[in-house]
Design an enzyme around this catalytic site. Sequence first.
Site, PDB file in Angstrom:
ATOM      1  N   ASP A  28      59.054  39.971  14.197  1.00 56.17           N
ATOM      2  CA  ASP A  28      58.351  41.071  14.843  1.00 56.17           C
ATOM      3  C   ASP A  28      58.881  42.349  14.195  1.00 56.17           C
ATOM      4  O   ASP A  28      60.005  42.363  13.670  1.00 56.17           O
ATOM      5  CB  ASP A  28      58.639  41.062  16.339  1.00 56.17           C
ATOM      6  CG  ASP A  28      58.011  42.243  17.043  1.00 56.17           C
ATOM      7  OD1 ASP A  28      56.811  42.485  16.830  1.00 56.17           O
ATOM      8  OD2 ASP A  28      58.734  42.924  17.797  1.00 56.17           O
ATOM      9  N   ASP A  30      58.200  46.325  15.228  1.00 56.25           N
ATOM     10  CA  ASP A  30      58.658  47.453  16.042  1.00 56.25           C
ATOM     11  C   ASP A  30      59.670  46.948  17.069  1.00 56.25           C
ATOM     12  O   ASP A  30      59.417  45.997  17.798  1.00 56.25           O
ATOM     13  CB  ASP A  30      57.466  48.108  16.750  1.00 56.25           C
ATOM     14  CG  ASP A  30      57.791  49.517  17.252  1.00 56.25           C
ATOM     15  OD1 ASP A  30      58.833  50.075  16.882  1.00 56.25           O
ATOM     16  OD2 ASP A  30      56.979  50.050  18.030  1.00 56.25           O
TER      17      ASP A  30
END
Lengths: 304, 304
Positions: A28, A30
């Site tokens: 992932d 952010d």
Amino acid sequence: MAPLPKRLTGELAAIDEFIDRFDVFLFDCDGVLWSGDHLFPGTVETLELLRSRGKKTIFVTNNSTKSRSDYLKKLSSMGVPSSVDEIFASAYSSAIYISRIMKLPAPKNKVFVIGEAGIETELRSEGIEFLGGTDPSLRRDITPEDYTNIANGSMLDENVGIVLAGLDFHINYLKLSLGYQYLARGAKFLATNLDSTLPSAHSFFPGAGSISIPLISMTGQQPIALGKPSQAMMDSIEGKFQFDRKKACMIGDRLDTDIKFGLEGKLGGTLAVLTGVCKAEHWEADDAPVRPHYYVDKLSDLRG
Amino acid sequence: MAPLPKRLTGELAAIDEFIDRFDVFLFDCDGVLWSGDHLFPGTVETLELLRSRGKKTIFVTNNSTKSRSDYLKKLSSMGVPSSVDEIFASAYSSAIYISRIMKLPAPKNKVFVIGEAGIETELRSEGIEFLGGTDPSLRRDITPEDYTNIANGSMLDENVGIVLAGLDFHINYLKLSLGYQYLARGAKFLATNLDSTLPSAHSFFPGAGSISIPLISMTGQQPIALGKPSQAMMDSIEGKFQFDRKKACMIGDRLDTDIKFGLEGKLGGTLAVLTGVCKAEHWEADDAPVRPHYYVDKLSDLRG
């Protein structure tokens, strides 16, 4: 109940063993690599370390407004070296799912898009016909004639077989009316992802899930979601990269999307970082629904 | 389990007794008095009959885009004689609820409106300050600056204490972003009504519930709804008309809104008509959740 996760921060031998265990790391972005516009120190070096040890790195994002090449620009602008082939975003995931898994027979296989240009780019790259999207003729108020022409079908394309809803900064009543009408006439319902909010400017704004939820409520139908934690996205990733799930590890900051995505996908490992949404207390509760296998305080702790 | 409803059609003595039993009749409109643009034969004569026997008639509608005077025009255009004082629409109900029941102390009692002019008219008639609504400056795309200014509060009015969401034909991303931000900062959440769809042109279009549901999903908060079957609307009606609930009867074509509204409001009676959504089989099922006290095939059967 899964055991509590193993903390790797500062444990050099355990980190080495952890890295050895996997061939593929899904990231992932952010909250893991950066927060907002701030790249975490050591992010680039950590990615380089993994790559130097022969690991494949894949960036998995629910962002549906960007195509892979848009997202590559985002990674570059943040100072993260990458290539298009390492990027898996929900717009691309949706296109792959439509072209390689659904494979609706022509001619009733057009897609009515509620969303931005990133979705259009990825549908085009898979050779999928679509309408809606950024079409300027739909960026307007509904008119009295529209009600009649939508209801009687004369404003509709009879070859639409799929409605795909993603984040649309130009959502309006007309697009929702058209989307509903296609679904009511039997189109399949897909959503790039179901995140109700989009983090931005240290606050929250409507996410892709806020675009599809009126259609869910009107039709009583749940869409197939192509973003984390939906396993339709994992299937798309595996379809493209052909890796051994037992040799793959998902790294993320959210238990309910990233870690759940890895666990439900039966990956060999899941690693949480504490630089985003998730706190250790979230998995420490006796009734914590999701527990990662490992955690580090921050991604760069993997450098030892 | 409530007993099956009594059919009044053709039963002259029973009809006479039914009418005698009540002082007030609350009417749903579409599906009862008319369908779309088609007034049912005998509607006017039935209303005249009831009025000539001294009964009060009240028209109760979830339509949130119209003020009472707008709705009076609608009734007149359909050929139904009426007066503003007989009309109770969800925009008015919302205004009454805010001014007479919530009574938030000034200055933090402004209303951020997502909706059309009817809501504004009714808020104004109750002396309630508001912003949003049909403000043309909000009928535009969101800009990069908006994200910052919404998140840091500089675009917000700090005296907003209520977000009121109704049907908005001009819904957009900017309005949803503002509505979310006010709610996240503690504003109370009201909805004119929660109908997900709006019947029009013999089909369905997004209803007021499709405007509020993204905010419900983003915040995890349920709004207080002011339309049928919410009892907040019944309280508003009673607050205005001061009638004896045991001497009132709700007439409607929908079990899940009209009849439920009357039953939960503990009115003396509920009468279903078969000229709209509801069919007899809906209450005949052993597990029917809602059963009216009476039914007629069509409203004008009350003329005997």
